[in-house]
Design an enzyme around this catalytic site. Structure first.
Site, mmCIF file in Angstrom:
data_model
loop_
_atom_site.group_PDB
_atom_site.id
_atom_site.type_symbol
_atom_site.label_atom_id
_atom_site.label_comp_id
_atom_site.label_asym_id
_atom_site.label_seq_id
_atom_site.Cartn_x
_atom_site.Cartn_y
_atom_site.Cartn_z
ATOM 1 N N LYS A 1 0.835 -1.201 0.000
ATOM 2 C CA LYS A 1 0.000 0.000 0.000
ATOM 3 C C LYS A 1 0.873 1.257 0.000
ATOM 4 O O LYS A 1 2.093 1.161 -0.022
ATOM 5 C CB LYS A 1 -0.959 -0.030 1.196
ATOM 6 C CG LYS A 1 -1.758 -1.335 1.290
ATOM 7 C CD LYS A 1 -2.607 -1.625 0.044
ATOM 8 C CE LYS A 1 -3.019 -3.080 -0.055
ATOM 9 N NZ LYS A 1 -4.264 -3.439 0.571
HETATM 10 C C1 LIG Z 1 -5.133 -4.613 0.841
HETATM 11 C C2 LIG Z 1 -6.580 -4.417 0.874
HETATM 12 C C3 LIG Z 1 -7.345 -4.791 1.978
HETATM 13 C C4 LIG Z 1 -6.761 -5.564 3.142
HETATM 14 O O1 LIG Z 1 -5.717 -4.910 3.759
HETATM 15 P P1 LIG Z 1 -4.873 -5.697 4.876
HETATM 16 O O2 LIG Z 1 -4.195 -4.596 5.625
HETATM 17 O O3 LIG Z 1 -3.920 -6.591 4.144
HETATM 18 O O4 LIG Z 1 -5.825 -6.437 5.724
HETATM 19 C C5 LIG Z 1 -8.691 -4.510 1.981
HETATM 20 N N1 LIG Z 1 -9.278 -3.893 0.934
HETATM 21 C C6 LIG Z 1 -8.582 -3.531 -0.156
HETATM 22 C C7 LIG Z 1 -9.273 -2.816 -1.269
HETATM 23 C C8 LIG Z 1 -7.220 -3.786 -0.224
HETATM 24 O O5 LIG Z 1 -6.541 -3.471 -1.332
#
Ligand SMILES: *Cc1c(COP(=O)(O)O)cnc(C)c1O
Length: 397
Positions: free
Chosen positions: A201
């Site tokens: 992210k």
């Molecule tokens: C990565 C992601 C998640 C989950 O995030 P985590 O921190 O890995 O639990 C949820 N929704 C979207 C759209 C994502 O891209």
């Protein structure tokens, strides 16, 4: 390869012996100051949730215009807790896009509610609000839209619908920290907003997530549910009135988050510059379907977590897997974001089938995620553009 590439993503190990280094599709930038800060936390004697979590939460709350923001072990955990905070439980329906990450329907099901899918727009990949209105029933309790790849959904439309029908909103902003809607940062307004700090992210805490809330009562409930359902009594003993789990973020992770948040605007600016270069230089024959730019005149609104293109598979004599393998052979990592959610085994078990949501299904079949992360150079983008164009030219029917 990113050592942290999660098991569910396609980002295979580099082949050895290449002249050029392997370019993964995502890679976090962790600076030496942050690494030194982590060492300090490790030596401090307090490594789980403590002073660094409080500091990180304060910094995140300030970043979100003073709206209270609390962290959790992941965005998935934050989504689950957000559903509880929104009062979503058995019997409720939550409207969500068929094109997002598995966490959305999983957590809706986990709290005992029913995910009601609607299709997305083919170009923005964001939820189709015309279909949202049509899917509302007396049991609808909340809308859970995803800001796909960091591009905000139509916020005015979202909150107008929520207001008209008295619905809660849980924005899945896992990919959208720092994104803006008409100049206003996502999370500084609205209802419940979830962010992710997974390494792929826009900023990371290794694993981690956050929830922006509206009231102190919601914060209290979140904090209780985040840690076993424990409440502290005036006599220093503890009580539990709900069987909750354990979703707290350790201080080591929070310290990384502090170092990342300080550089988020810089990271996002680098992402925008690289995305602009993809738009300028990605020319293929046959053509790919490119992602949407930010909304007109709002280039700064898009935080560009991913640059996803749809492959023109009907005009190629290779499959997507063969495309991914061909790029891998050239030292370039390619991801898939995402599969159509209603076609998982889980959701087929709920009665969903092919043909339900054609845009999500087409994206699920054709999408590939090209490398995009702040430490990439313009030359890296050009290298990807050339490799993609070359592979598609050779595979043209
Ligand atoms: C990565 C992601 C998640 C989950 O995030 P985590 O921190 O890995 O639990 C949820 N929704 C979207 C759209 C994502 O891209």
């Amino acid at each position: 390869m990113t050592a942290n590439a999660p098991l569910h993503t396609v980002n295979p190990a580099p082949s050895t012996g290449g002249v050029r280094s392997y370019l993964p599709f995502a890679r976090p930038t962790i600076d030496e100051e942050t690494i030194a800060g982590v060492a300090e936390v490790l030596r401090s004697g307090w490594i789980t949730s403590g002073p660094n979590v409080l500091k990180f939460e304060q910094a995140l709350s300030e970043y979100h215009g003073g709206r209270p923001t609390r962290v959790a072990a992941s965005a998935t955990a934050a989504l689950e807790l957000a559903l509880h905070v929104a009062g979503v439980g058995p019997g409720a329906e939550v409207i969500t896009s068929a094109m997002s990450f598995f966490a959305a329907p999983n957590m809706i099901l986990k709290v005992g509610a029913k995910p009601v899918f609607v299709d997305c727009d083919l170009v923005t990949r964001n939820i189709d609000f015309d279909q949202v209105e049509a899917a509302i029933t007396p049991r609808t309790k909340a809308i859970m839209p995803t800001h796909f790849a960091g591009l905000p959904v139509d916020i005015e439309r979202l909150y107008a619908i929520a207001k008209n029908y008295g619905l809660r909103v849980i924005e899945d902003a896992a990919l959208a920290i720092g994104s803006r809607w008409r100049g206003r940062r996502i999370g500084t307004f609205g209802d419940l907003v979830v962010f992710s700090f997974h390494p792929n992210k826009n900023m990371t805490t290794i694993e981690g997530g956050a929830l922006v809330m509206g009231t102190e009562a919601e914060v209290k409930l979140f904090e209780k549910l985040r840690f076993h359902g424990i409440v502290r009594l005036p006599d220093a003993s503890r009580d539990v009135d709900v069987a909750s789990g354990k979703f707290n973020l350790p201080d080591v992770n929070a310290r990384i988050g502090l170092g990342q948040l300080a550089r988020l605007e810089e990271f996002n600016a680098a992402r925008r510059t690289l995305a602009a270069r993809y738009f300028a230089n990605l020319r293929t024959d046959p053509q790919c379907l490119l992602p949407a730019h930010a909304h007109a005149g709002e280039e700064e609104g898009h935080s560009w977590n991913m640059f996803c293109v749809l492959l023109p598979l009907e005009r190629l004599d290779i499959t997507r897997k063969q495309f991914i393998d061909a790029l891998h052979a050239r030292g370039i990592g390619i991801g898939i974001s995402y599969e159509a959610l209603h076609l998982t085994t889980l959701c087929r078990g709920l009665g969903h089938r092919e043909g339900g949501f054609p845009n999500a299904e087409r994206i699920g079949r054709q999408t590939v995620t090209l490398p995009l992360f702040p430490a990439m150079t313009a030359g890296d983008v050009d290298r990807v553009c050339e490799a993609v164009a070359d592979v598609l030219r050779n595979a043209k029917r």
